[in-house]
Design a protein around this motif. Structure first.
Motif, PDB file in Angstrom:
ATOM      1  N   LEU A 220       0.922  -1.275   0.057  1.00 36.35           N
ATOM      2  CA  LEU A 220      -0.017   0.119   0.060  1.00 36.35           C
ATOM      3  C   LEU A 220       0.889   1.249  -0.107  1.00 36.35           C
ATOM      4  CD1 LEU A 220      -2.673   1.667   0.379  1.00 36.35           C
ATOM      5  CD2 LEU A 220      -2.254   1.252   2.905  1.00 36.35           C
ATOM      6  N   LEU A 221       1.972   1.246   0.878  1.00 40.74           N
ATOM      7  CA  LEU A 221       2.564   2.480   0.959  1.00 40.74           C
ATOM      8  C   LEU A 221       3.548   2.742  -0.204  1.00 40.74           C
ATOM      9  CD1 LEU A 221       3.442   2.351   4.816  1.00 40.74           C
ATOM     10  CD2 LEU A 221       1.508   3.605   3.547  1.00 40.74           C
ATOM     11  N   GLU A 222       3.834   1.699  -0.939  1.00 43.56           N
ATOM     12  CA  GLU A 222       4.653   2.026  -2.421  1.00 43.56           C
ATOM     13  C   GLU A 222       4.026   2.426  -3.612  1.00 43.56           C
ATOM     14  OE1 GLU A 222       7.921   1.358  -1.987  1.00 43.56           O
ATOM     15  OE2 GLU A 222       7.703   0.886  -0.099  1.00 43.56           O
ATOM     16  N   LYS A 223       2.807   2.709  -3.468  1.00 44.51           N
ATOM     17  CA  LYS A 223       1.993   3.374  -4.645  1.00 44.51           C
ATOM     18  C   LYS A 223       1.206   4.294  -4.225  1.00 44.51           C
ATOM     19  CE  LYS A 223      -0.625  -1.046  -4.419  1.00 44.51           C
ATOM     20  NZ  LYS A 223      -1.062  -2.170  -5.432  1.00 44.51           N
ATOM     21  N   GLU A 224       0.658   5.156  -5.011  1.00 44.07           N
ATOM     22  CA  GLU A 224      -0.340   6.464  -4.782  1.00 44.07           C
ATOM     23  C   GLU A 224      -1.612   5.944  -5.601  1.00 44.07           C
ATOM     24  OE1 GLU A 224      -0.350  10.740  -6.587  1.00 44.07           O
ATOM     25  OE2 GLU A 224       0.918  10.646  -4.547  1.00 44.07           O
ATOM     26  N   GLY A 225      -2.844   6.101  -4.686  1.00 45.86           N
ATOM     27  CA  GLY A 225      -3.805   5.875  -5.384  1.00 45.86           C
ATOM     28  C   GLY A 225      -5.112   5.575  -4.271  1.00 45.86           C
ATOM     29  N   ASP A 226      -6.386   5.425  -4.491  1.00 45.05           N
ATOM     30  CA  ASP A 226      -7.310   5.210  -3.614  1.00 45.05           C
ATOM     31  C   ASP A 226      -7.913   3.834  -3.897  1.00 45.05           C
ATOM     32  OD1 ASP A 226      -7.647   8.074  -2.911  1.00 45.05           O
ATOM     33  OD2 ASP A 226      -8.038   8.143  -5.256  1.00 45.05           O
ATOM     34  N   GLY A 233     -14.500   1.457   3.584  1.00 45.63           N
ATOM     35  CA  GLY A 233     -14.330   2.710   3.179  1.00 45.63           C
ATOM     36  C   GLY A 233     -13.659   3.001   2.086  1.00 45.63           C
ATOM     37  N   LEU A 234     -12.948   3.869   2.031  1.00 47.92           N
ATOM     38  CA  LEU A 234     -11.861   4.436   1.077  1.00 47.92           C
ATOM     39  C   LEU A 234     -10.566   4.590   1.722  1.00 47.92           C
ATOM     40  CD1 LEU A 234     -11.639   5.080  -2.171  1.00 47.92           C
ATOM     41  CD2 LEU A 234     -11.894   7.572  -1.445  1.00 47.92           C
ATOM     42  N   LEU A 235      -9.791   3.939   1.540  1.00 46.14           N
ATOM     43  CA  LEU A 235      -8.220   3.990   1.731  1.00 46.14           C
ATOM     44  C   LEU A 235      -7.430   4.624   0.804  1.00 46.14           C
ATOM     45  CD1 LEU A 235      -6.416   3.554   4.015  1.00 46.14           C
ATOM     46  CD2 LEU A 235      -5.679   0.979   3.206  1.00 46.14           C
ATOM     47  N   SER A 236      -7.033   6.065   1.183  1.00 48.43           N
ATOM     48  CA  SER A 236      -6.117   6.633   0.061  1.00 48.43           C
ATOM     49  C   SER A 236      -4.809   6.864   0.671  1.00 48.43           C
ATOM     50  CB  SER A 236      -6.745   8.073  -0.211  1.00 48.43           C
ATOM     51  OG  SER A 236      -8.237   7.814  -0.611  1.00 48.43           O
ATOM     52  N   CYS A 237      -3.698   6.453  -0.544  1.00 45.63           N
ATOM     53  CA  CYS A 237      -2.247   6.849  -0.125  1.00 45.63           C
ATOM     54  C   CYS A 237      -1.728   7.894  -1.102  1.00 45.63           C
ATOM     55  CB  CYS A 237      -1.705   5.432  -0.129  1.00 45.63           C
ATOM     56  SG  CYS A 237       0.245   5.650   0.138  1.00 45.63           S
ATOM     57  N   ARG A 238      -1.125   8.954  -0.545  1.00 44.30           N
ATOM     58  CA  ARG A 238      -0.377   9.933  -1.457  1.00 44.30           C
ATOM     59  C   ARG A 238       1.125   9.972  -0.959  1.00 44.30           C
ATOM     60  NH1 ARG A 238      -4.424   9.079  -3.318  1.00 44.30           N
ATOM     61  NH2 ARG A 238      -6.321  10.526  -4.149  1.00 44.30           N
ATOM     62  N   ILE A 239       1.760  10.115  -1.987  1.00 41.38           N
ATOM     63  CA  ILE A 239       3.194   9.998  -1.620  1.00 41.38           C
ATOM     64  C   ILE A 239       3.661  11.543  -1.825  1.00 41.38           C
ATOM     65  CG2 ILE A 239       5.603   9.238  -2.558  1.00 41.38           C
ATOM     66  CD1 ILE A 239       4.010   6.903  -3.846  1.00 41.38           C
ATOM     67  N   SER A 240       4.484  11.703  -0.503  1.00 42.84           N
ATOM     68  CA  SER A 240       5.044  13.086  -0.506  1.00 42.84           C
ATOM     69  C   SER A 240       6.255  13.675  -1.525  1.00 42.84           C
ATOM     70  CB  SER A 240       5.534  13.339   0.883  1.00 42.84           C
ATOM     71  OG  SER A 240       6.408  14.379   1.039  1.00 42.84           O
ATOM     72  N   THR A 241       6.476  14.650  -1.746  1.00 45.82           N
ATOM     73  CA  THR A 241       7.388  15.093  -2.470  1.00 45.82           C
ATOM     74  C   THR A 241       8.570  15.443  -1.740  1.00 45.82           C
ATOM     75  OG1 THR A 241       6.873  17.668  -2.090  1.00 45.82           O
ATOM     76  CG2 THR A 241       6.066  16.475  -4.078  1.00 45.82           C
TER      77      THR A 241
END
Length: 719
Positions: A220-226, A233-241
């Motif tokens: 999960l923590l290796e890719k960005e998406g929903d 529910g909805l689990l969203s991961c965003r990768i920081s700059t």
């Protein structure tokens, strides 16, 4: 139907998640920029070079390091301290001078020194954010449990890679916690800032991330998406700059569907009530027994816009109303399915903000919602809106529709969409089949600027154009150019900015000893002299008519110095201070000056009455509204009674609560009125008076805006 709405909600939810994750990322991005500036600087690169201490100028080099650390610690929001540990682990450079690592550690913490050193001496090829549990030492010499957030990066002196050390920026915990101050977005969600390994850096709750990682998709923590979690529910991961940070946001279905479920529940209860009444009437069939409910039938008939003919029987009338409810269900479904404008805004928003999931959104929505982009030229006009307090508080109810009407009328067929890209910022996306249309478009926006300023009172608008791009997929380039056009306008200019040149203008001027002079004035309690001293710096730079970006940096520097002093006086007072963001606070000179003097006034008030800093201003305002909302109060009255200015309360409410003051007051009143509508027999006029509205007409209009139905309709839905 509920599943259809849920799917739409899941697709549209990522717009808000992207915006919130971007706001989180700005905090760490500013720290990253600061570390890159320090790490690439000459003074630090000299420290560990062979023969450094034999160089004739090494003392001046070290003094430059101390001064730089001291200055950046004082003017940078959210930073407690900066230090540099040499690679041999023998010297620690701080704002106060050189000391051994042991001295630095034991002056501040207690605990495992070796573990602390192992973390600092590790190699960090890029910026890494870590949270280190420690016991901190208070000013009174007592230790208390806490954590320290470090931003770490290994610094090398040059291509030889010999020597070097670790640069560390200590981030203020309270500043990081303020990232979760948007109560409206955070409500019901689990939000975590963590690293790639799942170690939590900051969160709005202490537990739960391991459970999310276990039920989420692998890696999960290796890719960005929903990612939709069935029945959850909805689990969203965003990768920081910045570094290896991840923003993990979990939105339960209950949050997505709360409004719809409440509406369906009320609608079903009402339907059941009518059906039961219909069955009872058909069974009894007696006019005398039927008489008690005839008034209800007449009330329904009277309030229905298309009442049945007089010869229609009461039984037929009720049957028709049941059919109306069924029809309303179909109309609601059709309305939810017709979401093309909202989806279009979502796509354009992602394009301009550079979101990597925009292609995914296009692939999943383009065919279903009929979204397509013709070949041609696309451009972005950014409108930065600045309103006086009264107009700002009432903008959504009085002026938002007018703004869209003016834009549609003037831009006409060139208009693609109007997108709210940031608070107080709209971006107008336009289309042209040929480049020669650009001059006509500039004339249209010059007219638009004049119309907006004339139609919306107490307003100030700045418009920037980013030029055309050859494809809609390059729209972000035009958006960023438009923002740069605004940043590079001269501070005293008022009209739209259609082009700019990336050239150095006149830099802002500030005396080299400004902070020392101002600190001495404040220490001697010469507040009038200090205020005039700050004002003279503003006046001098306004006379030079410098670029907006330079004036913004000037105000950010002065405001950062004041915030540093405020934080040293009272952490409660620090939470009440107004921030200036050097990237997004594209305000007029007058508004920027007001913010600086707001914070200066906080210092002045605290000096006169230190006990006043024990209670947060936002808490005082919220408590006052909760106690007096049923009275005839507004922003001006509340601010006056509590000793603040209305502008300060308005800005503080948006910063701390994420909503406007008027919205909070209205929601408090509407919430209480709903209870009275369900539990009392008072008239709508009486209830309006009881909850603080001075007229029933105003109460009905506000109630319908927030709840979607009138008070009378809401009362008739009760079982």
């Amino acid at each position: 139907m509920r599943n259809q709405i849920k799917r739409i909600g899941l697709r549209e939810q990522n717009v808000y998640i992207d915006a919130y994750a971007s706001s989180l990322d700005n905090v760490f991005h500013n720290v990253s920029n600061l570390m890159q500036q320090l790490g690439n600087g000459v003074p630090l690169s000299r420290v560990s070079r062979p023969g450094y201490r034999n160089a004739w100028d090494y003392l001046s080099n070290e003094q430059e390091i101390f001064s730089t650390f001291s200055l950046l610690s004082s003017v940078s929001n959210g930073i407690n301290s900066i230090f540099f540990l040499t690679e041999d682990g023998e010297r620690c450079y701080t704002a106060a001078g050189i000391m051994t690592p042991e001295t630095y550690f034991y002056n501040r913490y207690t605990g495992n020194y070796d573990e602390w050193m192992n973390i600092l001496t590790a190699v960090y090829r890029s910026i890494s954010i870590k949270r280190i549990p420690q016991e901190k030492k208070s000013a009174e010499g007592e230790y208390y449990a806490a954590s320290t957030i470090y931003a770490l990066q290994t610094v090398k002196p040059g291509a030889s890679q010999m020597g070097g050390g670790t640069l560390c920026v200590c981030i203020d915990e309270q500043f990081v916690e303020s990232m979760f101050a948007n109560a409206e977005f955070s409500y019901g969600r689990q939000i975590y800032v963590c690293n790639r390994g799942g170690e939590v850096i900051a969160a709005n709750m202490q537990e739960g991330i391991q459970e999310l990682l276990s039920i989420g998709p692998e890696g999960l923590l290796e890719k960005e998406g929903d990612f939709e979690l069935p029945q959850k529910g909805l689990l969203s991961c965003r990768i920081s700059t910045t570094g290896d940070l991840r923003y993990l946001i979990y939105t339960p279905f209950s949050v997505l569907m709360e409004g719809y479920d409440r509406f369906v529940l009320i609608l079903n209860l009402f339907s059941v009530f009518l059906m039961v009444m219909l069955i009872i009437l058909g069974y009894l069939g007696s006019r005398s027994i039927y008489r008690p409910v005839q008034n209800i039938v007449e009330l329904l008939r009277e309030n229905h816009r298309k009442a049945a003919p007089s010869e229609e029987s009461e039984t037929d009338f009720i049957k028709n109303r049941v059919l109306d409810i069924v029809s309303a269900n179909y109309n609601l479904q059709s309305a939810m399915e017709d979401s093309s404008p909202l989806i279009l805004e979502t796509v354009l928003f992602k394009l301009m903000r550079g979101n990597p999931s925009v292609m995914e959104t296009l692939e999943s929505t383009a065919e279903q919602y009929g979204i397509s982009f013709e070949n041609g030229l696309y451009g972005a006009f950014v409108i930065r809106m600045e309103l006086q307090t009264d107009s700002d508080e009432q903008f959504e109810s009085l002026y938002d529709g007018k703004l869209h009407e003016i834009i549609s009328a003037i831009i006409d067929q060139r208009l693609v969409s109007v997108v709210g890209t940031r608070p107080d910022e709209y971006t107008v996306v336009v289309y042209s089949a040929a480049a020669e249309d650009e001059n006509g478009l500039k004339e249209a926006f010059a007219l638009l600027h004049a119309e907006l300023s004339g139609e919306i009172p107490q307003s100030h608008f700045v418009i920037g154009f980013g030029g055309y791009v050859s494809s809609v997929m390059e729209l972000r380039k035009s958006y960023l150019n438009a923002l740069n056009a605004i940043r590079h306008r001269h501070i005293n200019d008022e009209g739209p900015v259609f082009e700019w040149f990336d050239e150095d203008g006149i830099p802002y001027c500030l005396p080299a000893d400004f902070d020392a002079e101002l600190e001495a004035m404040l220490r001697e309690r010469q507040f009038d002299v200090a205020r005039a001293y700050i004002g003279s710096q503003f006046e001098q730079n306004l006379k030079n008519n410098i670029y907006m970006i330079e004036y913004l940096q000037l105000c950010y520097t002065i405001n950062g110095f004041l915030l540093r002093i405020i934080r040293g006086r009272s952490t409660t007072l620090y939470r009440d201070a107004i921030r200036i963001d050097p990237n997004t606070s594209l305000y007029s000179a007058q508004r920027l000056n007001e913010i600086v003097f707001f914070n200066f006034h906080l210092l002045e008030q605290y000096d006169a009455n230190p006990s006043a800093g024990m209670e947060s201003a936002i808490e005082r305002v919220v408590n006052y509204v909760d106690e007096h909302f049923a009275e005839d109060i507004n922003l001006t009255i509340v601010a006056s009674n509590l000793g603040y200015t209305s502008g300060y309360i308005s800005r503080l409410f948006k910063q701390a609560r994420g909503v406007k003051f008027t919205d909070y007051l209205n929601r408090r009143r509407i919430g209480h009125s709903k209870s009275l509508l369900l539990t009392s027999n008072k008239t709508v006029k009486q209830i309006a008076c009881d909850v603080g509205f001075n007229s029933a007409t105003l109460f009905i209009r506000i109630f319908e805006r927030y709840e979607g139905i009138t008070p009378g309709e809401f009362r008739r839905l009760r079982p």
